[in-house]
Design an enzyme around this catalytic site. Structure first.
Site, PDB file in Angstrom:
ATOM      1  CG  HIS A 240      -6.254  44.847  -8.378  1.00  0.00           C
ATOM      2  ND1 HIS A 240      -5.170  44.417  -8.821  1.00  0.00           N
ATOM      3  CD2 HIS A 240      -6.953  43.816  -8.007  1.00  0.00           C
ATOM      4  CE1 HIS A 240      -5.152  43.252  -8.701  1.00  0.00           C
ATOM      5  NE2 HIS A 240      -5.985  42.706  -7.936  1.00  0.00           N
ATOM      6  CG  HIS A 279       3.161  47.186  -7.694  1.00  0.00           C
ATOM      7  ND1 HIS A 279       3.341  46.589  -6.940  1.00  0.00           N
ATOM      8  CD2 HIS A 279       2.566  46.771  -8.669  1.00  0.00           C
ATOM      9  CE1 HIS A 279       2.649  45.335  -7.059  1.00  0.00           C
ATOM     10  NE2 HIS A 279       2.236  45.460  -8.123  1.00  0.00           N
ATOM     11  CG  ASP A 330      -2.607  47.112 -14.988  1.00  0.00           C
ATOM     12  OD1 ASP A 330      -2.987  45.954 -15.737  1.00  0.00           O
ATOM     13  OD2 ASP A 330      -2.976  47.245 -13.698  1.00  0.00           O
TER      14      ASP A 330
HETATM   15  N1  CMC Z   1       0.684  58.572 -10.607  1.00  0.00           N
HETATM   16  C1  CMC Z   1       0.871  59.521  -9.696  1.00  0.00           C
HETATM   17  N2  CMC Z   1       1.259  59.419  -8.731  1.00  0.00           N
HETATM   18  C2  CMC Z   1       1.369  58.249  -8.118  1.00  0.00           C
HETATM   19  C3  CMC Z   1       1.176  57.180  -8.731  1.00  0.00           C
HETATM   20  C4  CMC Z   1       0.748  57.132 -10.131  1.00  0.00           C
HETATM   21  N3  CMC Z   1       0.189  56.182 -10.829  1.00  0.00           N
HETATM   22  N4  CMC Z   1       1.232  55.841  -7.941  1.00  0.00           N
HETATM   23  C5  CMC Z   1       1.605  56.452  -6.924  1.00  0.00           C
HETATM   24  N5  CMC Z   1       1.882  57.846  -6.582  1.00  0.00           N
HETATM   25  C6  CMC Z   1       2.226  58.735  -5.848  1.00  0.00           C
HETATM   26  C7  CMC Z   1       1.144  59.179  -4.902  1.00  0.00           C
HETATM   27  O1  CMC Z   1       0.628  60.442  -5.243  1.00  0.00           O
HETATM   28  C8  CMC Z   1       1.694  59.233  -3.669  1.00  0.00           C
HETATM   29  O2  CMC Z   1       2.493  60.464  -3.215  1.00  0.00           O
HETATM   30  P1  CMC Z   1       2.344  61.500  -2.241  1.00  0.00           P
HETATM   31  O3  CMC Z   1       3.005  60.635  -1.158  1.00  0.00           O
HETATM   32  O4  CMC Z   1       3.380  62.719  -2.604  1.00  0.00           O
HETATM   33  O5  CMC Z   1       0.950  61.476  -1.809  1.00  0.00           O
HETATM   34  C9  CMC Z   1       2.884  58.106  -3.577  1.00  0.00           C
HETATM   35  O6  CMC Z   1       3.211  57.883  -5.004  1.00  0.00           O
HETATM   36  C10 CMC Z   1       2.266  56.978  -2.984  1.00  0.00           C
HETATM   37  O7  CMC Z   1       1.194  56.164  -3.649  1.00  0.00           O
HETATM   38  P2  CMC Z   1       0.039  55.466  -3.002  1.00  0.00           P
HETATM   39  O8  CMC Z   1      -1.512  55.675  -3.576  1.00  0.00           O
HETATM   40  O9  CMC Z   1       0.086  55.862  -1.398  1.00  0.00           O
HETATM   41  O10 CMC Z   1       0.738  54.292  -3.157  1.00  0.00           O
HETATM   42  P3  CMC Z   1      -0.077  52.677  -3.082  1.00  0.00           P
HETATM   43  O11 CMC Z   1       0.757  52.021  -2.595  1.00  0.00           O
HETATM   44  O12 CMC Z   1      -1.267  52.843  -1.929  1.00  0.00           O
HETATM   45  O13 CMC Z   1      -0.787  52.426  -4.406  1.00  0.00           O
HETATM   46  C11 CMC Z   1      -1.125  51.803  -6.499  1.00  0.00           C
HETATM   47  C12 CMC Z   1      -0.368  51.663  -5.440  1.00  0.00           C
HETATM   48  C13 CMC Z   1      -0.792  50.953  -7.382  1.00  0.00           C
HETATM   49  C14 CMC Z   1      -2.647  51.898  -6.064  1.00  0.00           C
HETATM   50  C15 CMC Z   1      -0.763  53.493  -7.169  1.00  0.00           C
HETATM   51  O14 CMC Z   1       0.670  53.468  -7.513  1.00  0.00           O
HETATM   52  C16 CMC Z   1      -1.530  53.789  -8.097  1.00  0.00           C
HETATM   53  O15 CMC Z   1      -2.740  54.417  -8.020  1.00  0.00           O
HETATM   54  N6  CMC Z   1      -1.238  53.507  -9.454  1.00  0.00           N
HETATM   55  C17 CMC Z   1      -2.282  53.866 -10.726  1.00  0.00           C
HETATM   56  C18 CMC Z   1      -3.133  52.534 -10.884  1.00  0.00           C
HETATM   57  C19 CMC Z   1      -2.581  51.436 -11.293  1.00  0.00           C
HETATM   58  O16 CMC Z   1      -1.760  51.680 -12.411  1.00  0.00           O
HETATM   59  N7  CMC Z   1      -2.903  50.277 -10.823  1.00  0.00           N
HETATM   60  C20 CMC Z   1      -2.342  48.808 -11.326  1.00  0.00           C
HETATM   61  C21 CMC Z   1      -1.292  48.487 -10.408  1.00  0.00           C
HETATM   62  S1  CMC Z   1      -0.312  47.064 -10.995  1.00  0.00           S
HETATM   63  C22 CMC Z   1      -1.525  45.968 -11.399  1.00  0.00           C
HETATM   64  C23 CMC Z   1      -2.610  45.398 -10.582  1.00  0.00           C
HETATM   65  O17 CMC Z   1      -2.179  45.180  -9.432  1.00  0.00           O
HETATM   66  O18 CMC Z   1      -3.598  45.346 -11.096  1.00  0.00           O
END
Ligand code: CMC
Length: 393
Positions: A240, A279, A330
Site C-alpha cells: 500500500h 493496482h 507510488d
Molecule cells: N510487479 C510484478 N507483477 C505484478 C505486480 C507488480 N507490481 N502487480 C501485480 N502483478 C502481477 C502478479 O504477479 C499477478 O500475476 P499472476 O496472476 O501471474 O500471479 C497479477 O499481476 C495479479 O497480482 P495480484 O497481486 O494478485 O493483484 P492484487 O490486486 O492483489 O494486488 C497490488 C494489487 C497493488 C498489491 C499489486 O499490484 C502490487 O503488489 N503492486 C506493487 C506494490 C505497489 O506498488 N503498491 C501500491 C499500490 S497503489 C497505491 C496504494 O494503494 O498505496
C-alpha cells in the site's frame, strides 16, 4: 449470494453457502455505499465528490480539497477563508510540548511511520474533544489531525537529526509550511506547488486498505484518533503506501539510467514484484501517475538531476510492454520528494499527511450511517478435535 434465510441452515451449511462468495482479498466486493470518491478503473479516472482529480490538481488547493471531502461541496469564498484560517492557525498546527518531549524520548532509529503512528495515537490524549463523536467534534478533531500531522512528521525529522523542531508559519499554506518546517527554508514556488498537487492527488482513494481499516475501526463506534491510527498502520505496508519508499530503494539500486533496462528485464525474468506498478482497481495507468511524472521531471530538471525520472521511465516502458502492468501513484511521487531533499523513509508519512483528509471523510460518513463491519471466514480447520490433557501429549 445466499438466498436462504441463514437461520434455517446448520452452522456448516451456513459457512458453505457463504463460501460461494468468498473472495480472497475482498476483490471487487462492495461493502457499503459512499458519496466520497469514485474510481473508474477501466478509463483511469478518479473523482472526489463529483470532481475529476485532473481538474482539482490543475485548479484547486489541498485545503479546498479537504473542505470538499469533509463537507461534500466546494466552499464559497467566505467558507474557504474561515476554514483555511483555522486549518493554518498556529494554535491548530502546533504540537503539545509534552508530545514533543515524548518524541525526544524515542530511540533515534525509530522510523518516521512508527513515530507518526505513535504520535497520532498520543495526540488524542491532548484533544479537548476526544470523547465526543458528534459530527461537529469529529470535524474539529479531523482539522487538528490534518494540521498537526505535518508538524509531527517535520518535528521528528529535525529531532532525529539532532536539531530543534521549527514552529509552523501561519503565513504559509499546509504544503509550503511542511517543507519550511522540514528544512528551515521557505520552499521554491515550484516545490511548494508540486507538493500541494501531490497532497491533492493522495487525498482519497475509495475503499483502499487504510481507508477500510479506518472505517472498520470507526464502525465499532470507536473514535476518530483510533480510526486514523488503524489507517496509518495499514498504510505502512509495502503493498500500500509503503510502496513509494520501495520505489526509491529500487531507483537507488539501479543508480544509472543506462542500466535500467537490463535491471528491469532481469527482475521480470526473476518474477519479482516491482513496486509502484499494478493496482487492484485500475486496468490502465493510474490517473495520478501522469501528474507526478511531470512534476518529478520538472523538479529533477530544476535540481540538476534527471536520472531518477529517466530510470523510472525506462522501468515503466518495459513493465508496460512486457507485463501490461501500469504505473500507480507510488511510482513517481518519491522522485519528486527526493528532488526536494526529503529522505526516502518520509515518503509514506507524507502520503498519510494527505490521506488523513480522506480517512477523516470516511470516518464522518461511517458514523453518519453506521453499521458494524464484521465479515465471516470460510473456516477450513478441524471441528471435532478431542482435547488431550497436556500430560498425555
Ligand atoms: N510487479 C510484478 N507483477 C505484478 C505486480 C507488480 N507490481 N502487480 C501485480 N502483478 C502481477 C502478479 O504477479 C499477478 O500475476 P499472476 O496472476 O501471474 O500471479 C497479477 O499481476 C495479479 O497480482 P495480484 O497481486 O494478485 O493483484 P492484487 O490486486 O492483489 O494486488 C497490488 C494489487 C497493488 C498489491 C499489486 O499490484 C502490487 O503488489 N503492486 C506493487 C506494490 C505497489 O506498488 N503498491 C501500491 C499500490 S497503489 C497505491 C496504494 O494503494 O498505496
Amino acid at each position: 449470494m445466499i438466498q436462504t434465510n441463514r437461520f434455517d441452515l446448520t452452522p456448516r451449511e451456513e459457512i458453505d453457502a457463504m463460501s460461494t462468495v468468498n473472495k480472497a482479498g475482498l476483490e471487487d466486493v462492495v461493502v457499503s455505499t459512499s458519496d466520497i470518491c469514485f474510481i473508474d478503473g477501466r478509463e483511469g479516472r478518479l473523482i472526489y465528490r463529483g470532481y475529476d482529480v485532473d481538474d482539482l490538481a490543475a485548479q484547486s488547493t489541498f485545503e479546498e480539497v479537504v473542505y470538499l471531502l469533509w463537507y461534500g461541496a466546494l466552499p464559497t469564498k467566505k467558507e474557504y477563508d474561515a476554514f483555511y484560517k483555522t486549518l493554518s492557525a498556529t494554535a491548530t498546527r502546533k504540537l503539545p510540548p509534552k508530545l514533543v518531549a515524548l518524541l525526544r524520548g524515542l530511540p533515534k532509529k525509530t522510523t518516521p511511520m512508527e513515530v507518526l503512528r505513535t504520535g497520532v495515537s498520543a495526540l488524542s490524549a491532548f484533544d479537548p474533544d476526544d470523547p465526543d463523536n458528534s459530527r461537529e467534534a469529529e470535524i474539529r478533531k479531523a482539522m487538528r489531525l490534518t494540521a498537526q500531522m505535518p508538524t509531527l512528521v517535520a518535528a521528528w525529522e529535525r529531532i532525529r537529526r539532532g536539531k530543534a523542531p521549527i514552529a509552523p508559519n501561519p503565513k504559509l499554506n499546509l504544503a509550503a509550511n511542511f517543507l519550511y518546517m522540514m528544512s528551515g527554508k521557505k520552499p521554491t514556488e515550484l516545490a511548494a506547488k508540486t507538493f500541494d498537487v501531490a497532497l491533492i492527488l493522495h487525498a482519497d482513494h475509495e475503499f483502499n486498505a487504510s481507508t477500510f481499516a479506518a472505517r472498520v475501526t470507526a464502525a465499532t463506534l470507536s473514535d476518530m484518533y483510533s480510526a486514523i491510527t488503524s489507517a496509518i498502520g495499514a498504510l505502512k505496508g509495502p503493498l500500500h503506501g509503503g510502496a513509494n519508499e520501495q520505489v526509491m530503494i529500487m531507483v537507488d539500486k539501479i543508480k544509472d539510467p543506462a542500466k535500467a533496462e537490463a535491471w528491469i528485464r532481469k527482475a521480470i525474468a526473476d518474477k519479482a514484484r516491482i513496486m509502484g506498478f499494478g493496482h487492484r482497481v485500475y486496468r490502465v495507468e493510474d490517473p495520478r501517475a501522469k501528474h507526478l511524472r511531470r512534476l518529478a521531471a520538472e523538479l529533477g530538471r530544476q535540481a540538476g538531476d534527471e536520472s531518477k525520472v529517466k530510470i523510472l521511465n525506462t522501468v515503466a516502458r518495459v513493465m508496460t510492454e512486457e507485463k501490461h502492468i501500469y504505473p500507480n501513484v507510488d511510482l513517481y511521487s518519491g522522485a519528486g520528494y527526493a528532488a526536494m531533499g526529503i529522505p526516502t523513509d518520509q515518503f509514506t508519512p507524507i502520503f498519510a499527511m494527505s490521506r488523513v483528509a480522506g480517512w477523516a471523510a470516511h470516518v464522518l460518513e461511517q458514523h453518519g450511517n453506521n453499521r458494524l463491519i464484521r465479515p465471516r471466514a470460510e473456516y477450513t480447520g478441524a471441528t471435532r478435535a478431542t482435547y488431550v490433557p497436556i500430560s498425555q501429549r
